[in-house]
Design an enzyme around this catalytic site. Structure first.
Site, PDB file in Angstrom:
ATOM      1  N   ASP A   4       7.541 -11.326  17.689  1.00  0.00           N
ATOM      2  CA  ASP A   4       7.843  -9.841  18.080  1.00  0.00           C
ATOM      3  C   ASP A   4       6.397  -8.582  17.744  1.00  0.00           C
ATOM      4  O   ASP A   4       5.912  -8.693  16.597  1.00  0.00           O
ATOM      5  CB  ASP A   4       8.899  -9.038  17.824  1.00  0.00           C
ATOM      6  CG  ASP A   4       9.366  -8.832  16.610  1.00  0.00           C
ATOM      7  OD1 ASP A   4       9.016  -9.705  15.652  1.00  0.00           O
ATOM      8  OD2 ASP A   4       9.930  -7.807  16.048  1.00  0.00           O
ATOM      9  N   ASP A  54      -0.279  -8.286  14.152  1.00  0.00           N
ATOM     10  CA  ASP A  54       0.968  -8.168  13.546  1.00  0.00           C
ATOM     11  C   ASP A  54       1.805  -8.676  14.421  1.00  0.00           C
ATOM     12  O   ASP A  54       2.434  -7.924  15.214  1.00  0.00           O
ATOM     13  CB  ASP A  54       1.143  -7.046  12.895  1.00  0.00           C
ATOM     14  CG  ASP A  54       2.693  -6.806  12.038  1.00  0.00           C
ATOM     15  OD1 ASP A  54       3.039  -7.926  11.923  1.00  0.00           O
ATOM     16  OD2 ASP A  54       3.024  -5.800  11.734  1.00  0.00           O
ATOM     17  N   GLU A 103      11.418  -9.520  13.707  1.00  0.00           N
ATOM     18  CA  GLU A 103      11.052  -9.099  12.444  1.00  0.00           C
ATOM     19  C   GLU A 103      10.653  -7.644  12.240  1.00  0.00           C
ATOM     20  O   GLU A 103      11.129  -7.142  11.303  1.00  0.00           O
ATOM     21  CB  GLU A 103       9.743 -10.005  11.919  1.00  0.00           C
ATOM     22  CG  GLU A 103       9.388  -9.756  10.433  1.00  0.00           C
ATOM     23  CD  GLU A 103       8.501  -8.487  10.098  1.00  0.00           C
ATOM     24  OE1 GLU A 103       8.248  -8.529   8.976  1.00  0.00           O
ATOM     25  OE2 GLU A 103       8.083  -7.979  11.120  1.00  0.00           O
ATOM     26  N   GLU A 104      10.077  -7.272  13.263  1.00  0.00           N
ATOM     27  CA  GLU A 104       9.674  -5.567  13.295  1.00  0.00           C
ATOM     28  C   GLU A 104      11.062  -4.866  13.185  1.00  0.00           C
ATOM     29  O   GLU A 104      10.716  -3.376  12.654  1.00  0.00           O
ATOM     30  CB  GLU A 104       8.584  -5.341  14.362  1.00  0.00           C
ATOM     31  CG  GLU A 104       7.436  -5.950  14.330  1.00  0.00           C
ATOM     32  CD  GLU A 104       6.578  -5.670  13.189  1.00  0.00           C
ATOM     33  OE1 GLU A 104       6.928  -4.896  12.512  1.00  0.00           O
ATOM     34  OE2 GLU A 104       5.279  -6.078  13.430  1.00  0.00           O
ATOM     35  N   HIS A 133       0.805  -1.531  14.029  1.00  0.00           N
ATOM     36  CA  HIS A 133       1.601  -0.631  14.832  1.00  0.00           C
ATOM     37  C   HIS A 133       0.862   0.502  15.285  1.00  0.00           C
ATOM     38  O   HIS A 133       1.551   1.321  15.530  1.00  0.00           O
ATOM     39  CB  HIS A 133       2.609   0.057  13.761  1.00  0.00           C
ATOM     40  CG  HIS A 133       3.507  -1.104  12.928  1.00  0.00           C
ATOM     41  ND1 HIS A 133       4.474  -0.729  12.351  1.00  0.00           N
ATOM     42  CD2 HIS A 133       3.560  -2.449  12.999  1.00  0.00           C
ATOM     43  CE1 HIS A 133       5.366  -1.946  11.977  1.00  0.00           C
ATOM     44  NE2 HIS A 133       4.418  -2.960  12.373  1.00  0.00           N
TER      45      HIS A 133
END
Length: 417
Positions: A87, A148, A182-183, A388
């Site tokens: 994700d 990421d 995970e985020e 992000h």
């Protein structure tokens, strides 16, 4: 390792493909995965694993990918796992990502083509100073990139491809785990560790080339709920106590020169409001609390409660409650009990021609929770930077070094166990 020096890396091609697939997770969803679209990438990863000869690769109902690289040694070697998440962060759009390769970086500013206001300046991105002559990948300026953690995915996939092509390289059994969500802190909620069957693991989700992270924040999630007093605004004098205004006042008196993300670094923790919503009658503030020290984390909760109490003194007919939930804890407490995990990773980094950098991360990884679930799991570099946000970037050469490091870790475990 001579074989990898002559290897034609596939990490860039895989990465460029993965980042175009929207896998943004949703913290408000109650399902696992939180967004069904994460499975779109999971299916592709399984297909690619099958294509390189890993027959048992599978995507389960919860969006987890499991796969095995069989041992090529007769030695008894602990089963290790390499893990990355599929994700991307909800903080910035991951829809319609258009990756751009900036070849032979000259050391200056990088202007993102779809939004010239988005400029990567070496002063703002210090690691760029080590990238001169390398190839830098960014998004076009309208979305995040997704390095990421799609850099980690691509690196594990390329390392798996290399090992499957070179069965003469001795290593123990290797398990692969790709996770959703995970985020949003739910990356291992439905991970089946018994099925995984690994003794130790490494997440590939770090930043600077050569870094190994053996320490994370400890983390809590807090919700402050406020009950105010509602009345008709035309007749509110002496009666109304707006929960929304109370919430705003609490946020406004939080420390600004300390205990906030904007004013802390290194080992300093914080109290961070991430959402506020409500009406005159009821309002809530969501917080994340972070610190490397568990006792200090508990103190952040006390500070938040004290601030709310002090503000509420001015609103005698209103009330509040504070609910705090544990998210994850500093994995160093577990990893210190297994020094070979870090020692072997440092040796693997050296064999890749790099100087290992042991670091703490001001955040968390799936490894934070896995470590406390019985699977000790430090984090190694993937090369991702400025995650992000729209200025996220990764170096192609750093990704290749990550592939080499993953392979080296497998070899070192076989040699030194």
């Amino acid at each position: 390792m001579d074989a990898i020096k002559d290897y034609s890396f596939t990490v860039l091609e895989r990465f460029m493909k993965y980042v175009t697939i929207d896998t943004q997770s949703d913290p408000y969803s109650k399902t696992t995965p939180s967004t069904e679209k994460q499975k779109n990438l999971g299916k592709i990863l399984v297909e690619e694993l099958h294509a390189i000869g890993i027959a048992d690769a599978e995507l389960d109902e919860h969006g987890y990918v499991y796969a095995t690289i069989s041992a090529t040694t007769e030695k008894e070697v602990p089963v290790i796992c390499f893990c990355s998440h599929m994700d991307t962060s909800p903080d910035c759009s991951g829809t319609g990502v258009k990756p751009v390769i900036h070849r032979n970086y000259n050391g200056g500013d990088i202007i993102l083509p779809a939004d010239p206001a988005q400029v990567l300046r070496p002063a703002d991105h210090p690691d760029l100073k080590y990238q001169k002559g390398n190839d830098i990948v960014t998004a076009d300026g309208t979305t995040l990139l997704g390095a990421d953690n799609k850099a980690g995915l691509a690196e594990i996939m390329d390392a798996a491809c290399f090992l499957m092509k070179h069965p003469e390289i001795k290593h123990g059994k290797i398990r692969i785990l790709f996770t959703p969500d995970e985020e949003i802190g739910r990356g291992v909620d439905k991970a089946d560790l018994k099925k995984l069957g690994a003794r130790f693991a490494y997440t590939v989700d770090g930043e600077t080339c050569g870094s190994i992270e053996n320490e994370t924040f400890s983390a809590d999630y807090a919700v402050l709920s406020i009950k105010g007093v509602s009345s008709h605004p035309g007749f509110a004098k002496g009666n109304m106590e707006s929960a929304l205004k109370i919430a705003s006042e609490i946020v406004s008196v939080l420390p600004k020169d300390r205990l906030s993300p904007e004013s802390t670094n290194a080992k300093e923790g914080f109290i961070h409001p991430i959402a506020i919503k409500g009406t005159v009658e009821e309002a809530t503030i969501e917080f994340i609390l972070r610190d490397f020290d568990d006792a200090e984390l508990k103190n952040h909760e006390r500070i938040l409660h004290a601030i709310a109490e002090e503000v509420m003194e001015g609103y005698p007919r209103s009330s509040f409650s504070l609910e705090v939930k544990e998210q994850y804890r500093n994995m160093k407490r577990i990893l210190d009990q297994h020094p070979d995990l870090i020692r072997f990773a440092e040796e693997a980094v050296r064999r890749a021609g790099l100087e290992p950098k042991l670091q703490s991360i001001r955040g968390g990884t799936d490894g934070s929770r896995l470590s406390f679930m019985g699977l000790p799991c430090p984090n190694i570099f993937a090369g991702e930077h400025a995650f992000h946000g729209k200025q996220e970037w990764v170096s192609v050469q750093d990704m290749q070094k990550a592939v080499e490091t993953i392979v080296n870790i497998a070899v070192v475990w076989e040699e030194l166990s």
